[in-house]
Design a protein around this motif. Structure first.
Motif, PDB file in Angstrom:
ATOM      1  N   ARG A   1      63.391  77.225  27.449  1.00  0.00           N
ATOM      2  CA  ARG A   1      63.977  78.234  26.556  1.00  0.00           C
ATOM      3  C   ARG A   1      63.656  77.905  25.107  1.00  0.00           C
ATOM      4  O   ARG A   1      63.600  78.790  24.250  1.00  0.00           O
TER       5      ARG A   1
ATOM      6  N   VAL B   1      68.899  82.879  24.452  1.00  0.00           N
ATOM      7  CA  VAL B   1      67.750  82.838  23.539  1.00  0.00           C
ATOM      8  C   VAL B   1      67.976  83.793  22.366  1.00  0.00           C
ATOM      9  O   VAL B   1      67.729  83.439  21.205  1.00  0.00           O
TER      10      VAL B   1
ATOM     11  N   ASN C   1      69.759  83.798  30.230  1.00  0.00           N
ATOM     12  CA  ASN C   1      68.683  83.293  29.374  1.00  0.00           C
ATOM     13  C   ASN C   1      68.442  84.201  28.185  1.00  0.00           C
ATOM     14  O   ASN C   1      68.287  83.728  27.062  1.00  0.00           O
TER      15      ASN C   1
ATOM     16  N   VAL D   1      64.008  80.402  33.999  1.00  0.00           N
ATOM     17  CA  VAL D   1      64.013  80.495  32.535  1.00  0.00           C
ATOM     18  C   VAL D   1      63.515  81.837  32.010  1.00  0.00           C
ATOM     19  O   VAL D   1      63.398  82.021  30.813  1.00  0.00           O
TER      20      VAL D   1
END
Lengths: 313, 290
Positions: free
Chosen positions: B152, B90, B86, B236
């Motif tokens: 996200r 991101v 994640n 997440v």
């Protein structure tokens, strides 16, 4: 500074449309940035201020209640303590960061082997995620297995382990120490960059005139470094004042709210506590302090333009 | 030449070996020791078995029976690999998004110089000074209303608020250093502004792009308060938030796996940083010097 270009483009570009107008194209290029920043920065900034005047809770949009939040906070002993903590934390940490950072910058500016390498490793604390290095500090500050206590006890300096994060004043100084650890590299490396722009010929001239190293530092280095010091310290003060991660990881504001800062209190009241309005009011209350810091630096910059005989800004 | 000039300043002033030791090497070593010790401690703890961690006997500065148990626990018994993924996702997406926006904005402000561009430049600098601690509450309500909570996307859309101002500011400095003549020649040859940006300005600004990219990546990797507020499910979470909120539960702290989590969360940025130190430093100092 305008380029003489627009008339040329129209002729040479055949189809010459409004896209060649640099005012139109300029705004078009700015569009994605403006959209993102207005939607997720300007608007929330306004919304946050508005929320500070409402009694919004999580899952319920609030009613306008005027200054009630601020009145409540002003009378709230926790908030007052937190204001004191924040100012104490920011002042002490910033002063020490500045002093140590300048010292480290001066050391690194000397003639050294592996200069580039040293500079690279000095900056490590600054690039590693603060939340993660804070966890390392948490372990270093552990009340039963702290390596600092272990070492001090072996040296015979203390008898019994220090409760770094359990006692209010110990906790304040421990968090400040961790903040300094993280902030010194930033101050040192940026001031080092400033030091490197000072021409050696000034020092040559000064030493020909018989200036001692201290006088050289006081009358050559410091005045020429002032503009960068102003900017670096503004950033440092801003980030220290609004610090969140370090406190959240190390103490969550405890013991007895001794290390709570405005940012952590605002989070605690708003998210786990659910009082969005109150949290937003605390966040809004930080703004005047930040503005003061920015204005302070702005006048520092003004001074630079005046010192260098420049007219811009 | 330069070095000689610098040396003369101290030469007369008793720059003997012992003096140099006390004024330079000793303080420098103390600085380095303090700055690096937490990392050493992180590494050492990662490989220490629990008996050694919880004992006050023996030399704590060394591992006597190194173990991989903490790392194994971290990778197989927690959602740590998800958090890593994640964070990477991101960070990469928000960095790319921010760089794309910033290139256009910086070019527009610095080179197209449309009406009011100076004020826009100032506004972007001011935007850089707005700290996330002030924005997270209103942003949280927005994220909730937009149905982005616990996704996200919430992070990808909000990280640019602190990345774009920084990157734009940095790139404006780089674009300023590119001579106008190049652009004028291209205009005369019939290139459009877009072609100029892509074919002339961008290739010349590659160092600036790398600086901005590295900086933006580390900033988003380190981000904490948005990720803590906008996301609540384990799948997440990002590494800093995951380590702090999920590995710290309970009364018995698993220091070994905590330190392993901190170590593996720091390694990617540290590695990236070590490859591009010069770019990173020039980005950091360039942004401040402007």
């Amino acid at each position: 500074m305008a380029t003489a270009a627009p008339s040329l483009t129209r002729r040479s570009n055949g189809g010459g449309s409004w896209l060649d107008n640099r005012h139109v194209l300029g705004l078009l290029f700015l569009l994605p940035t403006a959209a993102l920043l207005i939607a997720f920065l300007t608007y929330p900034l306004g919304l946050g201020t508005w929320l500070g005047f409402t009694d919004a809770k999580i899952g319920r949009s609030g009613e306008f209640i005027g200054l009630e939040n601020f009145e409540f906070l002003w009378g709230d002993s926790v908030t007052r303590l937190v204001l004191f903590n924040t100012i104490f934390y920011t002042t002490i940490a910033s002063i020490i960061k500045f002093a140590l950072g300048l010292w480290l910058a001066l050391l690194l500016n000397k003639h050294l082997p592996f200069k580039g390498f040293l500079r690279a490793i000095v900056l490590l604390p600054f690039i590693v995620p603060t939340a993660l290095s804070a966890i390392a500090f948490w372990w270093i500050y552990d009340s039963q297995f702290s390596i600092i206590s272990w070492a001090l006890e072996r040296m015979g300096l203390i008898h019994g382990y220090i409760d770094f994060l359990g006692d209010p004043w110990n906790a304040r100084f421990s968090t400040i120490a961790a903040n300094i650890w993280r902030g010194v590299p930033f101050v040192a490396i940026t001031l080092l960059a400033g030091l490197q722009t000072i021409s050696p010929s000034y020092y040559e001239a000064a030493s020909l005139d018989g200036a001692s190293p201290w006088q050289q530092f006081r009358h050559v280095t410091l005045p020429l470094l002032t503009p960068i010091i102003a900017v670096v310290m503004t950033f440092s003060v801003l980030f220290t004042f609004t610090d969140f991660q370090l406190i959240y990881v190390l103490t969550r504001g405890g013991p007895l709210n001794a290390t709570h800062l405005m940012a952590t209190l605002s989070f605690q009241r708003a998210i786990p506590g659910g009082s969005l309005g109150e949290g937003a009011a605390i966040a809004t209350a930080m703004v005047p302090f930040l503005l003061a810091a920015i204005l302070f630096s702005y006048f520092g910059l003004q001074r630079r333009a005046w010192q260098q005989g420049g007219s811009d800004k | 030449m330069k070095e000689a000039a610098r040396d003369t300043q101290g030469m007369r002033y008793l720059e003997t070996a012992s003096r140099r030791f006390f004024t330079l090497w000793l303080p420098l070593c103390v600085f380095l020791f303090v700055l690096l010790f937490p990392f050493y401690w992180m590494i050492i703890t990662t490989f220490k078995p629990n008996e050694e961690l919880l004992s006050r006997e023996g030399n704590p500065f060394w591992v006597h029976n190194p173990t991989l148990a903490h790392i194994k626990k971290l990778l197989f018994d927690t959602a740590y690999p998800d958090w890593l993924w994640n964070t990477l996702l991101v960070s990469v997406v928000s960095t790319l998004l921010s760089i794309a926006c910033s290139v256009l904005a910086a070019y527009s402000i610095e080179r197209l110089r449309f009406r009011g561009s100076r004020y826009v430049g100032m506004a972007i600098f001011l935007a850089y000074l707005v700290p996330p601690s002030i924005l997270f509450i209103p942003l949280a309500t927005m994220v909730y209303k937009l149905n982005l909570f616990d996704t996200r996307f919430a992070l990808i859309l909000t990280y640019p608020t602190f990345l774009i101002p920084f990157c734009t500011w940095l790139l404006m400095g780089y674009f300023k250093s590119i001579p106008y003549e190049l652009e004028e020649c291209a205009l005369i040859d019939g290139a459009s502004r877009w072609q100029i940006l892509v074919r002339i300005i961008l290739p010349l600004a590659v160092p600036g792009l790398i600086s901005a990219g590295i900086f933006a990546f580390t900033l988003s990797w380190n981000e904490f308060i948005y990720a803590l507020t906008f996301v609540s499910s384990s799948e997440v979470k990002t590494v800093p938030v995951g380590v702090v909120t999920e590995l710290v539960e309970g009364d018995v702290y698993h220091w070994g796996s905590l330190m392993a989590g901190a170590l593996f969360g720091s390694l990617p940025v540290a590695a990236l940083y070590s490859f591009f130190v010069e770019y990173y430093v020039s980005g950091l100092t360039g942004a401040v010097k402007e």
